[in-house]
Design an enzyme around this catalytic site. Sequence first.
Site, PDB file in Angstrom:
ATOM      1  N   LYS A 141       0.812  -1.222   0.000  1.00 15.30           N
ATOM      2  CA  LYS A 141       0.000   0.000   0.000  1.00 15.30           C
ATOM      3  C   LYS A 141       0.845   1.271   0.000  1.00 15.30           C
ATOM      4  O   LYS A 141       2.016   1.261   0.371  1.00 15.30           O
ATOM      5  CB  LYS A 141      -1.004  -0.027   1.157  1.00 15.30           C
ATOM      6  CG  LYS A 141      -2.196  -0.929   0.774  1.00 15.30           C
ATOM      7  CD  LYS A 141      -3.354  -0.886   1.721  1.00 15.30           C
ATOM      8  CE  LYS A 141      -4.457  -1.806   1.162  1.00 15.30           C
ATOM      9  NZ  LYS A 141      -5.554  -2.008   2.104  1.00 15.30           N
ATOM     10  N   ARG A 149      -3.894 -10.089   4.454  1.00 14.37           N
ATOM     11  CA  ARG A 149      -4.246 -10.074   3.034  1.00 14.37           C
ATOM     12  C   ARG A 149      -3.024  -9.597   2.247  1.00 14.37           C
ATOM     13  O   ARG A 149      -2.532  -8.491   2.487  1.00 14.37           O
ATOM     14  CB  ARG A 149      -5.436  -9.135   2.836  1.00 14.37           C
ATOM     15  CG  ARG A 149      -5.960  -9.051   1.418  1.00 14.37           C
ATOM     16  CD  ARG A 149      -7.191  -8.143   1.369  1.00 14.37           C
ATOM     17  NE  ARG A 149      -7.692  -7.991   0.022  1.00 14.37           N
ATOM     18  CZ  ARG A 149      -7.207  -7.138  -0.871  1.00 14.37           C
ATOM     19  NH1 ARG A 149      -6.185  -6.362  -0.535  1.00 14.37           N
ATOM     20  NH2 ARG A 149      -7.720  -7.072  -2.082  1.00 14.37           N
TER      21      ARG A 149
HETATM   22  C1  7PJ Z   1      -8.335  -4.294   1.440  1.00 18.34           C
HETATM   23  C2  7PJ Z   1      -9.399  -5.049   0.937  1.00 18.34           C
HETATM   24  C3  7PJ Z   1      -8.096  -4.301   2.849  1.00 18.34           C
HETATM   25  C4  7PJ Z   1      -9.956  -5.838   3.041  1.00 18.34           C
HETATM   26  C5  7PJ Z   1      -8.430  -3.992  -0.686  1.00 18.34           C
HETATM   27  C6  7PJ Z   1      -5.416  -2.893  -2.136  1.00 18.34           C
HETATM   28  C7  7PJ Z   1      -6.770  -2.278  -2.164  1.00 18.34           C
HETATM   29  N1  7PJ Z   1     -10.199  -5.832   1.718  1.00 18.34           N
HETATM   30  N2  7PJ Z   1      -9.442  -4.862  -0.405  1.00 18.34           N
HETATM   31  N3  7PJ Z   1      -8.936  -5.093   3.598  1.00 18.34           N
HETATM   32  N4  7PJ Z   1      -7.735  -3.652   0.405  1.00 18.34           N
HETATM   33  N5  7PJ Z   1     -10.732  -6.574   3.847  1.00 18.34           N
HETATM   34  O1  7PJ Z   1      -5.234  -4.105  -1.993  1.00 18.34           O
HETATM   35  O2  7PJ Z   1      -4.452  -2.079  -2.272  1.00 18.34           O
HETATM   36  O3  7PJ Z   1      -7.207  -3.635   3.399  1.00 18.34           O
HETATM   37  S1  7PJ Z   1      -8.130  -3.421  -2.303  1.00 18.34           S
END
Ligand code: 7PJ
Length: 258
Positions: A205, A239
């Site tokens: 990020k 994640r």
């Molecule tokens: C997240 C997400 C996060 C959850 C994205 C990226 C943006 N879902 N989907 N938490 N981020 N639960 O991966 O840069 O931080 S998309």
Amino acid sequence: MGIVNVTPDSFSDGGLFLSQNNAFKQAKQLIAEGADIIDIGGESTRPGAEPVSVQEELDRVIPLVEKIRAEFSVSISVDTSKSLVMREAIAAGVDIINDVMALTGEDSIAAVAASDTVKVCLMHMQGEPRTMQKNPKYDNVIEDIKAFLLMRTQACINAGITSNRIIIDPGFGFGKTVVHNLLLMKNLQVFSQLGYPVLVGISRKSFIGNILNKQVTERLYGSLALAVLAISKGASIIRTHDVAATVDALKMTDAVLN
Ligand code: 7PJ
């Protein structure tokens, strides 16, 4: 949790078919690298992203869920805020609905998740992806996000989603300045003490890029440092785009802590 995005390459006529094939290969690779959960996203929620139609999102996501479900026993999560996509994803056998809008995007949307045994990940976001990074403001970033997540968990419980099916996520990068993101990580135990598993999405990020002055492809080491910190502060799910590296980092963390 390994990330698989299905976003068609607009420069190729193979379009959706090719991107689905690539996404499936990606999922297979992440499973081989040790992912316990595959998170499939058909709509970009990155800062500045434009929304996609329901049909487009269904076409991107559902065939991939079906294909992974047919071949692997891995848990499958779908990153969506649309009730129709949730419904079809549940029918196709997903285990987790990952909603960056914490089931606030449509009226009665929590009832869709309540109708099944799926888990839900409720994420905090301030504003909407198109504009959320413009000027995020909080009275107290930790307390404001904690209050929001407690309000949403209660709303979901009231809608019939049992508490053991709820995962919470402070939503790194979603309407947060660099300092907000750092404070969230420093105080992450506040969220893990709420009694729900905490999911953390920090992989590659921009606040990492901002601190390290590195492009998106050069943020692995920074992401790993945050993944280890998050686990040591009680997070349950990380994640990530980089499953192999994250699995090793977390196995070592786990060996020490447990
Ligand atoms: C997240 C997400 C996060 C959850 C994205 C990226 C943006 N879902 N989907 N938490 N981020 N639960 O991966 O840069 O931080 S998309």
